[in-house]
Design an enzyme around this catalytic site. Structure first.
Site, PDB file in Angstrom:
ATOM      1  N   CYS A 117       0.808  -1.228   0.000  1.00 43.44           N
ATOM      2  CA  CYS A 117       0.000   0.000   0.000  1.00 43.44           C
ATOM      3  C   CYS A 117       0.836   1.270   0.000  1.00 43.44           C
ATOM      4  O   CYS A 117       0.823   2.022  -0.972  1.00 43.44           O
ATOM      5  CB  CYS A 117      -0.947  -0.010   1.203  1.00 43.44           C
ATOM      6  SG  CYS A 117      -2.271  -1.229   1.079  1.00 43.44           S
ATOM      7  N   ARG A 120       5.278  -8.127  -0.175  1.00 41.61           N
ATOM      8  CA  ARG A 120       5.318  -7.119  -1.236  1.00 41.61           C
ATOM      9  C   ARG A 120       6.176  -5.936  -0.792  1.00 41.61           C
ATOM     10  O   ARG A 120       5.964  -5.371   0.256  1.00 41.61           O
ATOM     11  CB  ARG A 120       3.904  -6.647  -1.590  1.00 41.61           C
ATOM     12  CG  ARG A 120       3.075  -7.693  -2.308  1.00 41.61           C
ATOM     13  CD  ARG A 120       1.661  -7.206  -2.552  1.00 41.61           C
ATOM     14  NE  ARG A 120       0.925  -7.025  -1.299  1.00 41.61           N
ATOM     15  CZ  ARG A 120      -0.309  -6.519  -1.218  1.00 41.61           C
ATOM     16  NH1 ARG A 120      -0.926  -6.117  -2.322  1.00 41.61           N
ATOM     17  NH2 ARG A 120      -0.898  -6.402  -0.041  1.00 41.61           N
TER      18      ARG A 120
END
Length: 446
Positions: free
Chosen positions: A272, A342
């Site tokens: 994010c 990620r």
């Protein structure tokens, strides 16, 4: 009659949202195009690690002994359209390859798949993080493609989930933001969906589309800026011989600043924050407001420099080079209580060190499988002590509680040299030094 709800996209956001809506008492139908993911969810198995989510699935998914049967899954957009009154779009918006901008293709595919089957009035609610201006365009597209035409409303309801706390953040959010157009039923329907948290005193902020879209981007940008600020102070502290942890403590007593996210260290990662601030910059440029967000480039740059600094510190601890050196890396997930790798700072550092000649062994309590898939050339161990065997330096890069509780004496018995770099500034330095370790942390005197 009670509202029936669909959730389109059953990844991290969608699976959590669907399970929590079932917990709030709604009948929920989750939709995805990945048959393996659907089979896993239907079996009550979460395809990612998120505390409390698996228990919610088992409690509500159809077919499990004692379940409420309020949650099931499908791959059919027609079934979703016929079933639900409110449709939540929870698909991913990753960073475009080779660009800063967000990739909207998954959101557009979800809209295009659902709209032709919407033959009666319904509310479509976007939860994905999108560039400002997307909602208005998608609202027009929905009405153009749906047989129900103007009977289809769109609202934008950004998510504010923290990985590791997603279930609690969904059931007990700190605020609910909804972007709507005047004259429709969207606000009324969303107040019904969120009746339980609203009844518990959670504030709802009702806005127009652009403001709702900007809230998530602005929130993540502010958070990233605060993290990079204290990491910039860590750079200054290292040059000046000061202690960034004491500096942060002193700052935290100022009520205008506060102490949350003032922990200097390796910086932020995940799916994010990095991509959201970059997409925000890209969209501001498209709108002609790029100068307003030029500071975010430095925020991003500071964050990435932390990784390079950790590699430099590790090289110093290895005598100036990594050849024939063994390095233990504690942590693979980008944050604790998650298996998400990620843009993981820990794995980025591990890979850089390996490329420079070291034998790198990684251990993480939950992210090992994901790490192996993404970084197959690294070595992996089944425990922190196994990872540390023969190591010339140990790097603490993800702040799991398990690592805080390590016994420095026991770990010292298996390493080649007792050298520890604390990339998260959370370990008890005096305790490690008392056990004979050379302890270094980012932004603190050596």
């Amino acid at each position: 009659m009670a509202l029936r709800i669909s959730v389109i996209g059953t990844g991290y956001l969608g699976a959590t949202h669907a399970a929590c809506l079932a917990e709030l008492g709604f009948e929920v139908l989750g939709m995805d195009i990945d048959p393996d993911k659907l089979a896993s969810l239907a079996a009550g198995q979460v395809p990612m690690y998120e505390p409390g989510l698996s228990e919610l699935l088992v409690k509500h998914v159809v077919g499990h002994p004692g379940s409420t049967g309020r949650l099931r899954f499908t791959s059919s957009p027609q079934e979703v359209a016929e079933f639900a009154d409110v449709h939540f779009i929870c698909v991913n918006t990753p960073q475009k390859k080779g660009e800063f901008a967000a990739d909207m293709s998954y959101v557009e595919l979800a809209v295009d798949a659902l709209a032709p089957h919407l033959t009666r009035p319904a509310l479509v609610v976007g939860k994905s993080t999108v560039p400002v201006g997307s909602a208005g365009r998608l609202a027009e597209r929905l009405q153009a493609l749906a047989p129900a035409g103007e009977g289809i409303e769109l609202a934008w309801n950004p998510e504010f989930l923290r990985e590791g706390f997603a279930v609690g953040d969904t059931l007990h959010p700190d605020r609910i933001v909804v972007g709507v157009r005047e004259g429709g039923r969207a606000e009324e329907l969303l107040r019904e969906v969120y009746a339980a948290p609203l009844g518990a005193g959670v504030p709802m902020v009702v806005t127009d589309y652009p403001t709702a879209e900007l809230v998530k981007a602005a929130a993540n940008s502010f958070l990233a800026t605060k993290i990079s600020f204290i990491n910039a102070m860590a750079e200054v502290c290292e040059s000046a011989g000061a202690d960034v942890t004491l500096l942060a403590k002193a700052l935290s007593y100022d009520e205008r600043i506060g102490g949350r996210f003032l922990n200097a260290g390796l910086g932020f990662g995940g799916g994010c924050l990095p991509k959201d601030i970059r997409a925000f910059m890209a969209r501001a440029g498209e709108l002609g407001a790029d100068q307003a967000l030029t500071f975010l480039r430095e925020v991003d740059s500071i964050n990435m420099r932390r990784r390079s600094r950790m590699v430099e510190l590790a090289r110093e601890q290895c005598g100036g080079g990594f050849l024939d050196r063994r390095v233990a890396v504690l942590g693979a997930a980008f944050k604790p209580n998650s298996d998400d790798i990620r843009d993981s700072p820990a794995l980025n550092v591990a890979a850089q060190i390996q490329l420079q000649g070291a034998q790198v062994t990684v251990y993480d309590p939950k992210a090992m499988d994901n790490a192996r898939k993404m970084y197959p050339t690294l070595s992996y161990a089944a425990s922190a002590s196994e990872a540390a065997v023969g190591a010339h330096v140990v790097l603490h890069l993800t702040e799991w509680q398990e690592f805080r509780e390590l016994d420095p004496v026991a770990l010292g018995a298996v390493v080649a040299e007792r050298r520890l770099l604390d990339g998260r500034n959370v370990l008890d330095g005096p305790r490690w030094r008392a056990a004979g370790w050379t302890y270094r942390a980012m932004g603190r005197p050596s």
